[in-house]
Design a protein around this motif. Structure first.
Motif, PDB file in Angstrom:
ATOM      1  N   MET A  81       0.846  -1.187   0.000  1.00 38.49           N
ATOM      2  CA  MET A  81       0.000   0.000   0.000  1.00 38.49           C
ATOM      3  C   MET A  81       0.890   1.247   0.000  1.00 38.49           C
ATOM      4  O   MET A  81       1.823   1.365   0.772  1.00 38.49           O
ATOM      5  CB  MET A  81      -0.903  -0.011   1.240  1.00 38.49           C
ATOM      6  N   GLU A  82       0.564   2.183  -0.893  1.00 34.93           N
ATOM      7  CA  GLU A  82       1.224   3.480  -0.925  1.00 34.93           C
ATOM      8  C   GLU A  82       0.178   4.550  -0.615  1.00 34.93           C
ATOM      9  O   GLU A  82      -1.016   4.358  -0.870  1.00 34.93           O
ATOM     10  CB  GLU A  82       1.859   3.732  -2.290  1.00 34.93           C
TER      11      GLU A  82
ATOM     12  N   ILE B 114      -6.908  14.975   3.176  1.00 33.50           N
ATOM     13  CA  ILE B 114      -7.387  13.682   2.722  1.00 33.50           C
ATOM     14  C   ILE B 114      -6.165  12.800   2.478  1.00 33.50           C
ATOM     15  O   ILE B 114      -5.136  13.283   2.002  1.00 33.50           O
ATOM     16  CB  ILE B 114      -8.240  13.810   1.447  1.00 33.50           C
ATOM     17  N   VAL B 115      -6.253  11.528   2.863  1.00 31.16           N
ATOM     18  CA  VAL B 115      -5.187  10.581   2.556  1.00 31.16           C
ATOM     19  C   VAL B 115      -5.681   9.689   1.429  1.00 31.16           C
ATOM     20  O   VAL B 115      -6.771   9.107   1.504  1.00 31.16           O
ATOM     21  CB  VAL B 115      -4.749   9.760   3.786  1.00 31.16           C
ATOM     22  N   ILE B 116      -4.897   9.619   0.368  1.00 28.97           N
ATOM     23  CA  ILE B 116      -5.237   8.814  -0.808  1.00 28.97           C
ATOM     24  C   ILE B 116      -4.340   7.585  -0.812  1.00 28.97           C
ATOM     25  O   ILE B 116      -3.111   7.705  -0.887  1.00 28.97           O
ATOM     26  CB  ILE B 116      -5.065   9.621  -2.103  1.00 28.97           C
ATOM     27  N   CYS B 117      -4.935   6.410  -0.693  1.00 24.73           N
ATOM     28  CA  CYS B 117      -4.195   5.155  -0.614  1.00 24.73           C
ATOM     29  C   CYS B 117      -4.300   4.415  -1.946  1.00 24.73           C
ATOM     30  O   CYS B 117      -5.394   4.284  -2.500  1.00 24.73           O
ATOM     31  CB  CYS B 117      -4.748   4.271   0.506  1.00 24.73           C
ATOM     32  N   THR B 118      -3.164   3.955  -2.436  1.00 25.85           N
ATOM     33  CA  THR B 118      -3.115   3.150  -3.655  1.00 25.85           C
ATOM     34  C   THR B 118      -2.854   1.704  -3.272  1.00 25.85           C
ATOM     35  O   THR B 118      -1.818   1.396  -2.660  1.00 25.85           O
ATOM     36  CB  THR B 118      -2.028   3.667  -4.608  1.00 25.85           C
ATOM     37  N   LEU B 119      -3.782   0.827  -3.602  1.00 25.68           N
ATOM     38  CA  LEU B 119      -3.720  -0.581  -3.193  1.00 25.68           C
ATOM     39  C   LEU B 119      -3.478  -1.489  -4.392  1.00 25.68           C
ATOM     40  O   LEU B 119      -3.954  -1.219  -5.500  1.00 25.68           O
ATOM     41  CB  LEU B 119      -5.029  -0.997  -2.507  1.00 25.68           C
TER      42      LEU B 119
ATOM     43  N   GLY C 184      -5.836  -7.493  -3.757  1.00 28.46           N
ATOM     44  CA  GLY C 184      -5.892  -8.262  -2.521  1.00 28.46           C
ATOM     45  C   GLY C 184      -5.600  -7.463  -1.271  1.00 28.46           C
ATOM     46  O   GLY C 184      -5.864  -7.942  -0.162  1.00 28.46           O
ATOM     47  N   GLU C 185      -5.065  -6.246  -1.408  1.00 28.96           N
ATOM     48  CA  GLU C 185      -4.786  -5.421  -0.228  1.00 28.96           C
ATOM     49  C   GLU C 185      -6.080  -4.789   0.282  1.00 28.96           C
ATOM     50  O   GLU C 185      -6.964  -4.432  -0.505  1.00 28.96           O
ATOM     51  CB  GLU C 185      -3.750  -4.349  -0.545  1.00 28.96           C
ATOM     52  N   THR C 186      -6.158  -4.621   1.608  1.00 27.46           N
ATOM     53  CA  THR C 186      -7.388  -4.138   2.242  1.00 27.46           C
ATOM     54  C   THR C 186      -7.095  -2.988   3.194  1.00 27.46           C
ATOM     55  O   THR C 186      -6.126  -3.023   3.962  1.00 27.46           O
ATOM     56  CB  THR C 186      -8.084  -5.275   3.019  1.00 27.46           C
TER      57      THR C 186
ATOM     58  N   ASN D 148      -3.371  -1.142  -8.406  1.00 29.52           N
ATOM     59  CA  ASN D 148      -3.410   0.323  -8.519  1.00 29.52           C
ATOM     60  C   ASN D 148      -4.806   0.916  -8.347  1.00 29.52           C
ATOM     61  O   ASN D 148      -5.134   1.943  -8.959  1.00 29.52           O
ATOM     62  CB  ASN D 148      -2.804   0.771  -9.854  1.00 29.52           C
ATOM     63  N   GLU D 149      -5.611   0.287  -7.507  1.00 33.09           N
ATOM     64  CA  GLU D 149      -6.902   0.871  -7.139  1.00 33.09           C
ATOM     65  C   GLU D 149      -6.674   1.915  -6.037  1.00 33.09           C
ATOM     66  O   GLU D 149      -5.769   1.782  -5.207  1.00 33.09           O
ATOM     67  CB  GLU D 149      -7.869  -0.204  -6.656  1.00 33.09           C
TER      68      GLU D 149
END
Length: 234
Positions: free
Chosen positions: A1-2, A12-17, A20-22, A71-72
């Protein structure tokens, strides 16, 4: 996760998954997500654990967001002006104020923490129940105003106005200290300070939401005849 934090005082924190990452969050913090994210809502460990989180100021249910492809993205936004504080846990534990939790990786455990000292619970500014974050992974905490980090040596003490404690390591001893002098009590900072004793790290918030609300009260309408324009007269 980034992740990336944007937005200045309204963050706002924007997480790139990757697939399978949660990520999990308290209900209502999600601002947006891309189309290949799957959402599931549950108590995150049973009804009792959910009720415990409710006592610490969060919701009974947690939302879980799992990437179905690489990259969601998903964004979690703060509900008040302030900071989003990222903390990476490596088998460690952090104690946060009530309502501190914004979002975390699935591997982070979110639980309640009870203050052991009666005085600290009654007069320490946050009540008896705080939030505890442990395990491995990233956790994002919502902080009111700016945040100042202090690293206290063994036996080193710091006094704070109640309500300014954002988070601390569990090695910190949390107690209260009575303000000395009648004039100081009547015209100064009140009856008690929060007293933190090292060793350990402390995060201090500059504008607790309670103080922001108190500062706005004189400008709020007190009857149906008053206008909201009073907020903009200054």
């Amino acid at each position: 996760m980034e992740y990336e934090i944007r937005g200045g005082s309204f963050p706002i924190v924007i997480c790139t998954l990757q697939k399978g990452e949660t990520m999990k969050n308290e209900t209502g913090a999600m601002a947006f997500m891309t189309s290949n994210m799957k959402m599931d809502t549950n108590t995150g460990g049973g009804l009792l654990k959910g009720l415990g989180r409710a006592l610490s100021g969060d919701s009974i249910f947690l939302n879980y967001f799992t990437a179905q492809s690489d990259n969601e993205q998903i964004g979690f936004s703060a509900c008040t002006p302030g900071k989003i504080m990222p903390i990476e846990l490596n088998g460690s534990t952090i104690i946060g104020q009530k309502n501190a939790f914004l979002a975390a990786e699935e591997s982070v455990d979110v639980d309640i923490y009870f203050k052991k000292k009666l005085g600290a619970g009654l007069f320490g500014g946050e009540g008896f129940i705080l939030q505890k974050f442990s395990g491995n992974g990233m956790v994002f905490l919502e902080i009111d105003g700016e945040v100042i980090e202090k690293d206290l040596a063994p036996g080193e003490k710091i006094l704070l106005d109640p309500g300014h404690i954002a988070a601390m390591e569990p090695t910190i001893d949390f107690d209260i200290e009575r303000v000395k002098g009648a004039k100081n009590i009547l015209f100064g900072e009140g009856l008690f300070f929060s007293k933190l004793t090292g060793p350990g790290k402390v995060w201090i918030q500059t504008m607790p939401l309670s103080k922001l609300a108190a500062a706005l009260i004189p400008f709020l309408p007190t009857s149906s005849g008053q206008s909201w324009d009073v907020l903009f007269d200054k």
